[in-house]
Design an enzyme around this catalytic site. Structure first.
Site, PDB file in Angstrom:
ATOM      1  NE  ARG A   1      -6.620   0.998   6.439  1.00 50.66           N
ATOM      2  CZ  ARG A   1      -7.480   0.123   6.752  1.00 50.66           C
ATOM      3  NH1 ARG A   1      -7.274  -1.091   7.488  1.00 50.66           N
ATOM      4  NH2 ARG A   1      -8.648   0.600   6.367  1.00 50.66           N
ATOM      5  CE  LYS A   2      -7.429  -0.150  -2.765  1.00 52.78           C
ATOM      6  NZ  LYS A   2      -7.643   0.207  -4.000  1.00 52.78           N
ATOM      7  CB  THR A   3      -1.463  -4.624   3.183  1.00 51.34           C
ATOM      8  OG1 THR A   3      -2.003  -4.409   4.267  1.00 51.34           O
ATOM      9  CG2 THR A   3      -0.349  -3.608   2.872  1.00 51.34           C
TER      10      THR A   3
ATOM     11  CB  THR B   1       0.937  -3.419  -1.137  1.00 52.68           C
ATOM     12  OG1 THR B   1      -0.150  -2.388  -1.127  1.00 52.68           O
ATOM     13  CG2 THR B   1       1.990  -2.507  -0.277  1.00 52.68           C
TER      14      THR B   1
END
Length: 308
Positions: A157-159, A292
């Site tokens: 979820r490191k976006t 990402t």
């Protein structure tokens, strides 16, 4: 024969994922991008070029996986322009532009020249970043398959805030798993959750009351004992976080022996180069934030064809 949503590439089937994205929602997102790029609602450059219908060509200028067509198409559809793609250069195809010594014509845009230029940078930004994620994902997945590992290579979820859908979509086009798409999908209990709840068992028990049977629960674990506690409490997935490779393989095997249906994820500073050190039959998922967060953009340009 592959279905209409699939295409052959070097003996492998690539899937057209564009139907995943509801057009109404994507149009809203892309319109926000366009509004952000022209907040004062004036375009002096557009006045200079006028409104005559022109043709522009999309060129790919660096090697990579083509990804993000849906964002490119939607940008120009909102601006009243028509996009036609070259049949041999569809989404998911890996193109080698000989390290920049040549460029590849991917698509043609036709419409009022001021509208083409209003959408140019927005469309290219989305394509270049989506393709960057897809390219890095393809490299990671291919590396895992070369080693005959059958598990999932996943993003995290490191976006980029406001750009998550582009980067998550790029993961899919590149062949990687998205992990959870957002905070509401799946339950991830990390160290902060566990410390606040008092223990792994308490955190999992409370999460299960709210999640019921319809959501998986994953617990981030720093040791074998924590992983076993999470499994006994009813977690569906345990993440072995920041383990050394040999310790991870040993502990993963121990966990699998006791809980053969438990999903085991390896995570924490893993890159495509170091990933082979973590792969084994007891590990089901390897996640990489770098997919990402550390990708290079693919170079595209959009050039107006001069009138004859």
């Amino acid at each position: 024969m592959a279905s209409s949503s699939q295409q052959e590439e070097d003996g492998a089937v690539t899937t057209d994922f564009s139907a995943l994205l509801p057009q109404g929602q994507i149009r809203k997102v892309v319109q926000q991008w366009l509004d952000d790029d022209m907040p004062s609602m004036m375009d002096v450059g557009g006045l200079v070029v006028g409104t005559a219908e022109r043709e522009a060509k999309l060129w790919m200028k660096s090697p990579g996986v083509v990804a993000g067509k849906v964002f490119f198409d939607t940008t120009f559809d909102l601006l009243g322009c028509k996009v036609t793609w070259q049949k041999d250069h569809q989404e998911g195809v890996l193109l080698d532009t000989a390290s920049g010594s040549q460029k590849v014509h991917l698509a043609t845009v036709v419409g009022p020249v001021n509208r083409i230029l209003q959408g140019e940078r927005t469309a290219l930004n989305a394509m270049s970043r989506c393709s960057g994620v897809a390219t890095l994902s393809r490299q990671a997945v291919q590396r895992a398959r070369e080693l005959n590992w059958k598990g999932y290579v996943a993003g995290t979820r490191k976006t980029t805030p406001g750009f998550r859908i582009v980067e998550k979509y790029g993961l899919l086009v590149g062949g990687a798993a998205t992990h959870r798409l957002d905070l509401s999908q799946m339950v991830m209990l990390k160290d902060n959750h566990i410390w606040s709840a008092g223990s792994i068992t308490k955190a999992v028990t409370l999460a299960r009351k709210a999640a019921g049977f319809s959501q998986k629960i994953e617990v981030e674990c720093q040791s074998l004992d924590e992983a076993l506690e999470a499994a006994k409490a009813g977690a569906d997935i345990v993440m072995l976080d920041n383990f050394q490779p040999e310790q991870l393989k040993k502990d993963a095997a121990t966990i699998k022996q006791q809980f053969p249906h438990l999903i085991i994820e390896a995570s924490g500073g893993i890159t495509t180069d170091t990933m082979p050190d973590y792969l084994c039959d007891s590990v089901d998922v390897v996640s990489q934030g770098k997919l990402t967060q550390g990708y290079s953009c693919v170079d595209y340009s959009l050039k107006i064809v001069p009138p004859s």
